[in-house]
Every structure is written in C-alpha cells, then in structure tokens.
Design an enzyme around this catalytic site. Structure first.
Site, short mmCIF file in Angstrom:
data_model
loop_
_atom_site.label_atom_id
_atom_site.label_comp_id
_atom_site.label_asym_id
_atom_site.label_seq_id
_atom_site.Cartn_x
_atom_site.Cartn_y
_atom_site.Cartn_z
N SER A 183 -11.60 4.50 10.90
CA SER A 183 -10.84 3.41 10.24
C SER A 183 -11.66 2.00 10.18
O SER A 183 -11.24 1.05 9.81
CB SER A 183 -9.50 3.36 11.01
OG SER A 183 -8.90 4.41 10.86
N GLU A 219 -11.87 5.04 0.74
CA GLU A 219 -13.17 3.97 0.65
C GLU A 219 -14.57 4.92 1.15
O GLU A 219 -14.51 5.76 1.97
CB GLU A 219 -12.84 3.18 2.06
CG GLU A 219 -11.89 2.31 1.31
CD GLU A 219 -11.80 1.10 2.72
OE1 GLU A 219 -11.33 -0.12 2.27
OE2 GLU A 219 -11.69 1.67 4.03
N1 CAA Z 1 3.75 16.11 2.57
C1 CAA Z 1 4.61 16.62 1.77
N2 CAA Z 1 5.77 15.58 1.73
C2 CAA Z 1 5.91 14.58 2.66
C3 CAA Z 1 4.90 14.10 3.63
C4 CAA Z 1 3.84 15.32 3.52
N3 CAA Z 1 2.66 15.00 4.37
N4 CAA Z 1 5.14 13.14 4.22
C5 CAA Z 1 6.56 12.83 3.75
N5 CAA Z 1 6.82 13.80 2.89
C6 CAA Z 1 8.13 13.95 2.44
C7 CAA Z 1 9.34 13.33 3.12
O1 CAA Z 1 9.65 14.46 3.88
C8 CAA Z 1 10.37 13.09 2.12
O2 CAA Z 1 10.93 14.04 1.63
P1 CAA Z 1 12.41 14.00 1.17
O3 CAA Z 1 12.59 13.43 0.18
O4 CAA Z 1 12.68 15.58 1.01
O5 CAA Z 1 13.17 13.54 2.29
C9 CAA Z 1 9.29 12.27 1.10
O6 CAA Z 1 7.95 12.79 1.24
C10 CAA Z 1 9.25 10.86 1.39
O7 CAA Z 1 8.86 10.40 0.13
P2 CAA Z 1 9.97 9.10 -0.44
O8 CAA Z 1 10.07 9.46 -1.90
O9 CAA Z 1 10.89 8.87 0.49
O10 CAA Z 1 8.83 8.02 -0.29
P3 CAA Z 1 7.84 7.60 -1.56
O11 CAA Z 1 7.51 8.95 -2.27
O12 CAA Z 1 8.16 6.55 -2.30
O13 CAA Z 1 6.56 7.10 -0.73
C11 CAA Z 1 4.99 6.78 0.79
C12 CAA Z 1 6.07 7.64 0.75
C13 CAA Z 1 3.70 7.35 -0.28
C14 CAA Z 1 4.28 7.19 2.09
C15 CAA Z 1 4.91 5.26 0.28
O14 CAA Z 1 6.13 4.98 1.31
C16 CAA Z 1 3.78 4.44 0.89
O15 CAA Z 1 2.82 4.62 -0.04
N6 CAA Z 1 3.55 4.08 1.93
C17 CAA Z 1 2.48 3.11 2.50
C18 CAA Z 1 1.71 4.16 3.05
C19 CAA Z 1 0.26 3.30 3.53
O16 CAA Z 1 0.10 2.14 3.07
N7 CAA Z 1 -0.81 4.00 3.99
C20 CAA Z 1 -1.99 3.38 4.26
C21 CAA Z 1 -1.75 2.93 5.57
S1 CAA Z 1 -3.27 2.19 6.19
C22 CAA Z 1 -4.08 3.62 6.54
O17 CAA Z 1 -4.01 4.62 6.65
C23 CAA Z 1 -5.63 3.28 7.16
C24 CAA Z 1 -6.19 3.46 8.62
O18 CAA Z 1 -7.07 3.70 8.66
C25 CAA Z 1 -5.33 2.99 9.69
#
Ligand code: CAA
Length: 287
Positions: free
Chosen positions: A123, A156
């Site tokens: 990261s 990236e």
């Molecule tokens: N596989 C399958 N389904 C999954 C899952 C996975 N790995 N993780 C969660 N789900 C499911 C959940 O169980 C939930 O299911 P239910 O609806 O049945 O309860 C559903 O997906 C959640 O989806 P939502 O509709 O509630 O949420 P969403 O689709 O609107 O978005 C998200 C989820 C894509 C995570 C969104 O919130 C998002 O984009 N968040 C920001 C994430 C982000 O910015 N990540 C980058 C962080 S920085 C990083 O990672 C870099 C580093 O090096 C530190």
C-alpha cells in the site's frame, strides 16, 4: 513473457487483500495458488472466497456454475515451493512491514521460476527497496488493488527504479484481464497516489476526534453526505483495516515527515487489535 503466457498465478497472503485478489484472478479464469504461512490462515481466506462467490451468485452477478468453477481454480497452500514453482506471475500481499516482506522475497526468489514476474500489492512501501530483496528488479513492480478487490475498479501499477517497460505492460494487461482499470504510477513515492491522499484524510478524521473537535458520527455524516465519499472516513478506515492505515502512515511519517504522524486514536485501535471489519470491531462493531 506476454500476458497470454500466464496460466498460473500465485498469491502470497490470504488476508483481506490476498484472498480478494485470488478471487478476482480465479473469476478471470486463471489457476490460482493462494499461499499463507499456516493452514488456519489459508483456510480462512479460502472460506472468505467461498462466501463472496456465493454472494455474487445469489445476486446473479455470476452464475452458480461460474462461481463453482472459480472456487475450483483456487488451491490453498502453505508450502512456498508448491505455491510458486509453476507460477508465471506472483502477487505478494503479505503484511505491510518491510522485514516480513524481505523474508518472503528471500524464500520466493529461490522457489519461483526465473521468468516469473513478481508484483507487490504493498500500500505504500518503496517498490525499489522491495525489488532489491530479489534478483529480478527488472521483472518486479507494484500492482496495488483496493479493498474490497472484487468491487474496486482501480489497480495502481507502479514502476520501481529498475522495472522494465515490458513488465509494466504485462501487469497492466493482466489487470485488464481481471476486468480492472490499471493506472500507471511512474514515481515510486510513499503511498503512491491513492493512499497519499486517502490515508491522511482518515488520519485527520482521527485527529479531529482525538482533539474533541468532532464525534465519529459527525465526521462520518459529513464525509459521506457532504463530500460524496461512498463511506464515511471511519467506516472506510474499518473497511481498509486500521492496522493497514497505521502501517502506511507510520511509513509516510518516517519518510515524508511530521504531517503524517498517526493520530493517538488510530494507535489505540491498533494496540487493542480493533482492526475494523476483519476483526469484528474497529470504530464500529460488526458482530
Ligand atoms: N464479496 C461479495 N459481496 C460482498 C463483499 C465481497 N467481498 N463484501 C461485501 N459484500 C456484500 C455485502 O454483504 C452486502 O450484501 P447485502 O446487500 O446482501 O447485505 C453488499 O455487498 C454491500 O453492498 P452495498 O450495496 O451495501 O454497498 P455498495 O455496493 O453500495 O458499496 C462498496 C460497497 C463498494 C464497498 C462501497 O461502499 C465503496 O466503494 N466503499 C469505498 C471503498 C474504498 O474506497 N476502498 C478503497 C480503500 S483504500 C485501499 O484499499 C488501499 C489501501 O492500500 C489501504
């Protein structure tokens, strides 16, 4: 080596990023050897892949047959030699600490075929320094996925000082084969692009709460509903993993200076092993 020559991908580390990357690669049709240091870790990552594939099938984002076939393509392993000896491409996703990665690369270098490309999902750490632990710095680059890998579009692709152009091109083509969008990062600087911006934002949120200038609920409401982030800063911290954010900041603090000092609230979460979603508790409870 061309991207078409890649059949088997080894993913080192079965944690939240490792198992997510292994899942993405398996859905794309690759044979995936997912390796971790003990049976418990590797089985837990495998169970997480199974859970995720079931969710995708339930929601018709994959057919049941595609989900089953993807799981079949993942082999959970503990033995390094077995995991990498037939891999054309290795993605390392072990904990974000230089010493741990150094040990892994030492073992990996002697077990992997000479032609294999090594990509690190670090990261923030220096790609050039990580490459120096191997004998193939020209076939070594960053391939940084985002959490959760199954949902996040960006990868990236980061060049180290000695990475050759062909390695970067093959890695970008592989990201596209995973149905992701690669973005080339030409400068190997701490946190690359996304984490250089995102992790200080999460840290600043922690400072606001540490200094009693805002509550977690206030910060999350404003970042989510006012700034248009898909999650509030603290929700995002819990998604990324507080240990991961802490290690990224600690490294940026060392290399880039004072502005990146981790907030006490974040340190406290790490000390109490409240890592976020993956440990069942972080800034919020998940049990
Ligand atoms: N596989 C399958 N389904 C999954 C899952 C996975 N790995 N993780 C969660 N789900 C499911 C959940 O169980 C939930 O299911 P239910 O609806 O049945 O309860 C559903 O997906 C959640 O989806 P939502 O509709 O509630 O949420 P969403 O689709 O609107 O978005 C998200 C989820 C894509 C995570 C969104 O919130 C998002 O984009 N968040 C920001 C994430 C982000 O910015 N990540 C980058 C962080 S920085 C990083 O990672 C870099 C580093 O090096 C530190």
């Amino acid at each position: 080596m061309e991207v078409e020559d890649i059949n088997t991908i080894a993913v080192l580390g079965a944690g939240s990023m490792g198992h997510g990357i292994a899942e993405v690669a398996a859905i794309a049709g690759y044979d995936v050897n997912m390796r971790d240091i003990n049976e418990e870790f590797v089985q837990s990552g495998y169970d997480d892949i199974e859970w995720s594939l079931d969710k995708l099938a339930e929601k018709d984002q994959l057919s049941r047959d595609e989900a089953d076939a993807a799981l079949e393509r993942v082999t959970p392993l503990v033995d390094m030699e077995e995991a990498v000896s037939d891999a054309e491409f290795v993605i390392e996703a072990v904990p974000e600490q230089m010493e741990i990665k150094e040990d892994v690369y030492e073992e990996l270098e002697s077990a992997a075929p000479d032609h294999a490309i090594f990509a690190t999902n670090t990261s923030s750490l220096s790609i050039t320094e990580l490459a120096s632990f191997t004998e193939r710095p020209e076939r070594f680059c960053g391939m940084h996925f985002f959490n959760p890998p199954i949902r996040m579009q960006l990868v990236e692709v980061i060049s180290g000082a000695e990475t050759d152009e062909k390695t970067l091109e093959v890695t970008e083509e592989l990201a596209e084969a995973f149905d992701k969008t690669p973005v080339r990062v030409h400068k190997d600087s701490p946190g690359f692009i996304v984490n250089r911006i995102l992790v200080p934002l999460m840290n600043e949120a922690c400072w606001l709460v540490t200094e009693d200038e805002a509550t977690i609920a206030e910060v999350d409401s404003t970042t989510k509903y006012g700034m248009g982030l898909p999650m509030g800063s603290f929700e995002l911290g819990d998604q990324v993993g507080n240990d991961v954010s802490y290690h990224v900041l600690d490294y940026m603090h060392d290399v880039l200076g004072e502005a990146y000092e981790p907030a006490p609230l974040l340190e406290e979460k790490v000390e109490n092993e409240e890592f976020g979603r993956k440990s069942g508790k972080g800034f919020y409870d998940y049990e």
